[in-house]
Write an enzyme that holds these catalytic residues in place. Structure first.
Site, short mmCIF file in Angstrom:
data_model
loop_
_atom_site.label_atom_id
_atom_site.label_comp_id
_atom_site.label_asym_id
_atom_site.label_seq_id
_atom_site.Cartn_x
_atom_site.Cartn_y
_atom_site.Cartn_z
N GLY A 92 0.80 -1.22 0.00
CA GLY A 92 0.00 0.00 0.00
C GLY A 92 0.83 1.26 0.00
NE ARG A 93 3.66 2.15 5.29
CZ ARG A 93 4.02 2.65 6.45
NH1 ARG A 93 4.25 3.93 6.56
NH2 ARG A 93 4.14 1.89 7.50
CG ASP A 125 -0.85 8.79 3.88
OD1 ASP A 125 -0.34 7.66 3.99
OD2 ASP A 125 -0.62 9.72 4.67
N GLY A 126 -0.31 6.12 1.45
CA GLY A 126 0.90 5.63 0.79
C GLY A 126 2.18 6.23 1.33
NE ARG A 183 4.87 -9.29 1.31
CZ ARG A 183 5.19 -8.11 1.82
NH1 ARG A 183 4.81 -7.79 3.01
NH2 ARG A 183 5.87 -7.24 1.10
CG ASP A 252 0.53 -9.09 6.10
OD1 ASP A 252 -0.10 -9.70 6.98
OD2 ASP A 252 0.82 -7.89 6.18
CG ASN A 253 3.90 -7.95 8.42
OD1 ASN A 253 3.90 -7.49 7.28
ND2 ASN A 253 3.25 -7.39 9.42
CG ASP A 262 5.82 -4.75 7.90
OD1 ASP A 262 5.72 -3.68 8.52
OD2 ASP A 262 5.14 -5.03 6.90
P1 AMP Z 1 1.76 -3.48 7.94
O1 AMP Z 1 1.01 -3.33 9.23
O2 AMP Z 1 2.90 -2.52 7.80
O3 AMP Z 1 2.16 -4.88 7.66
O4 AMP Z 1 0.76 -3.03 6.80
C1 AMP Z 1 -0.44 -3.70 6.53
C2 AMP Z 1 -1.01 -3.25 5.22
O5 AMP Z 1 -1.34 -1.85 5.29
C3 AMP Z 1 -0.09 -3.39 4.03
O6 AMP Z 1 -0.86 -3.76 2.93
C4 AMP Z 1 0.49 -2.02 3.88
O7 AMP Z 1 0.94 -1.76 2.57
C5 AMP Z 1 -0.72 -1.15 4.23
N1 AMP Z 1 -0.34 0.20 4.69
C6 AMP Z 1 0.31 0.52 5.83
N2 AMP Z 1 0.46 1.87 5.91
C7 AMP Z 1 -0.08 2.40 4.79
C8 AMP Z 1 -0.24 3.74 4.28
N3 AMP Z 1 0.20 4.80 4.94
N4 AMP Z 1 -0.86 3.87 3.10
C9 AMP Z 1 -1.32 2.82 2.41
N5 AMP Z 1 -1.21 1.56 2.83
C10 AMP Z 1 -0.59 1.33 4.01
MG MG Z 2 3.41 -5.59 6.24
#
Ligand code: AMP
Ligand code: MG
Length: 486
Positions: A92-93, A125-126, A183, A252-253, A262
């Site tokens: 997502g980012r 917001d990516g 992953r 996913d992590n 992550d």
């Molecule tokens: P994470 O908790 O870092 O493993 O993220 C879980 C999911 O949320 C993944 O698909 C990330 O790409 C997405 N994600 C985390 N932060 C953002 C952000 N600021 N904008 C878009 N997607 C996000």
């Molecule tokens: Mg992740």
């Protein structure tokens, strides 16, 4: 902005785009007008054989504002179980710039994190905040020097654009380097959002890229499961060794190549307590320090489920073959765990009954809230400052037993201490120091962070001049909270 490719900064040779298009989305990172190189990992630049360009060009490339030669930027699709619930995710980012080949022929993903929205951003917001990317940089590099397999951090570039969270933050992009970003969730995506051919293609790709030695095995999918189980066990045992709590062990992590990645709500444990949780959203302790082995097993079961159609065409047969592998988890984990924990107390040729020594020590540590890292250092270094008097007295009978056991090896205390030195870090990134360093850096004062980064490069050396880094305010961790994707 001039988007002509620059000279060859990376030696890209990209294989991920050869997967079916459903596995990724091609897109360019967001352009920022005023990127500023904030932290650069010069040791890693050299190690990877990245070609030198000016800092200004590097800032543009590593913020995503200018594409280097042969980059084929893409965001990866994946799914995953988050806190036990299955969902579609994806980068997502994050944007993979390409796969860099080092002078030694090793392949690494070069990924930008915080480089703007992607088709998988959902409501996000990516973007990423400077503080959270500095945290990832600091802790991932600390893990590397601790000898724990991990993604690495090449740079943090300040975007000088606001990122809105609860407050207005400075934005940043981190360059993450990893053997690959495949992953468990990538396999779940192939299984539940794709066709069996897609799952087969991903499996072949992964085996070719990471486990070519299993290519000709009778049942490659089963071999893959077994290999991932073993390297992930090695990884989590290493986390237990250094007191690391990942904090968000969603599928996913969980990387297929067995690297920690992550770095969101992760943190190091100070007082020993297997129930330790720092993550603000982990209300039930699913990802607590002591639960990490069981969660790993759960995640591996999800990988097994995803691979079932490739393990055997008959589902019952596939299940029984997969279960046979997963059922080995506990005995493999326990053997590796006790072997490592015994090396922390200087025993390298363990006897069956030695595991009791480990359990007893941990029990005393828990009762007296002894510091996990400092306890092992104090066993090795005579006169190491230990201000926990309750623990100091309570451990005496255990110490007597331990010394008796060591004397039986006939190899002397010095031999034991040399094993202990290799397995017990003196320095870990302690939460209070990490937060101080990040706060200061965010305000423009980088010296605290730089000193911490430098000292953490030699975590196994006891240096009196860094004594202040061995202790923090015991109350700090009691209320300390960490956060996910800030
Ligand atoms: P994470 O908790 O870092 O493993 O993220 C879980 C999911 O949320 C993944 O698909 C990330 O790409 C997405 N994600 C985390 N932060 C953002 C952000 N600021 N904008 C878009 N997607 C996000
Ligand atoms: Mg992740």
């Amino acid at each position: 902005m001039n988007n002509k490719p620059l000279n060859k900064v990376f030696n890209f040779d990209n294989t991920y785009p050869q997967l079916p298009v459903s596995f990724y989305s091609k897109l360019n990172p967001a352009v920022t007008e005023n990127p500023e190189l904030f932290l650069l990992n010069t040791a890693l630049i050299q190690e990877l054989g990245v070609n030198k360009v000016t800092d200004a060009d590097l800032a543009r490339i590593l913020s995503g504002s200018k594409l280097p030669d042969n980059s084929e930027p893409l965001s990866q699709a994946y799914a995953g179980h988050q806190f036990g619930h299955f969902t579609m995710l994806g980068d997502g980012r994050a944007i993979l710039l390409g796969e860099h080949i080092t002078n030694e022929g090793e392949r690494f993903d070069i990924q930008l994190k915080g480089s703007g929205k992607t088709p998988y951003s959902r409501g996000g917001d990516g973007k990423a905040t400077l503080k959270s990317m500095l945290r990832e940089y600091l802790i991932s590099e600390a893990m590397f020097y601790l000898g724990v397999p991990t993604s690495r951090s090449l740079a943090v570039v300040k975007t000088n654009e606001p990122v809105y969270r609860e407050t207005i933050n400075t934005g940043a992009v981190l360059t993450r380097v990893m053997t690959s970003h495949i992953r468990v969730g990538t396999f779940e995506y192939a299984r539940y959002f794709g066709k069996t051919e897609d799952l087969q293609t991903l499996t072949n790709y992964t085996i070719n890229r990471h486990f070519p030695e299993t290519l000709n095995n009778e049942n490659p999918a089963l071999s893959l499961l077994e290999r991932v189980m073993n390297i992930q066990i090695d990884l989590v045992v290493n986390w237990m060794r250094v007191g690391f709590i990942h904090g968000v062990m969603n599928t996913d992590n969980t990387s297929i190549c067995g690297e920690t990645f992550d770095y969101g709500p992760c943190a190091f444990m100070s007082s020993y307590n297997p129930e330790t949780v720092y993550s603000s959203i982990d209300h039930f302790g699913r990802y607590s320090f002591g639960n990490q082995p069981q969660i790993l097993k759960w995640n591996l079961a999800k990988l097994a489920e995803a691979l079932l159609p490739l393990i055997h065409p008959d589902e019952d047969k596939a299940v029984s073959l997969a279960v046979e592998i997963i059922n080995q988890f506990d005995s493999i984990f326990n053997a590796k765990y006790y072997s490592l924990m015994l090396s922390k107390i200087g025993i390298d040729e363990p006897h069956e009954e030695d595991s009791e020594l480990v359990d007893e020590l941990l029990n005393i540590m828990q009762t007296y809230k002894a510091d996990y890292t400092n306890t092992f250092t104090s066993l090795r270094i005579e006169g190491f400052p230990q201000n926990n008097t309750g623990f100091k007295n309570a451990i005496l009978p255990w110490k007597e037993k331990w010394e008796k056991r060591l004397s039986k090896t006939g190899r002397g205390i010095e031999h034991a201490k040399s094993i202990m030195k290799k397995n017990n870090p003196v320095l870990i990134p302690r939460n209070q120091h990490v937060e101080e360093a990040i706060e200061n850096a965010d305000k423009g004062k980088l010296s605290t962070l730089n000193t911490l980064l430098e000292t953490l490069q030699k975590p196994y050396e006891y240096r009196v001049k860094f004594k202040n880094l061995l202790f923090t305010d015991p109350d700090f961790d009691k209320t300390y909270k960490t956060f996910c994707g800030t």
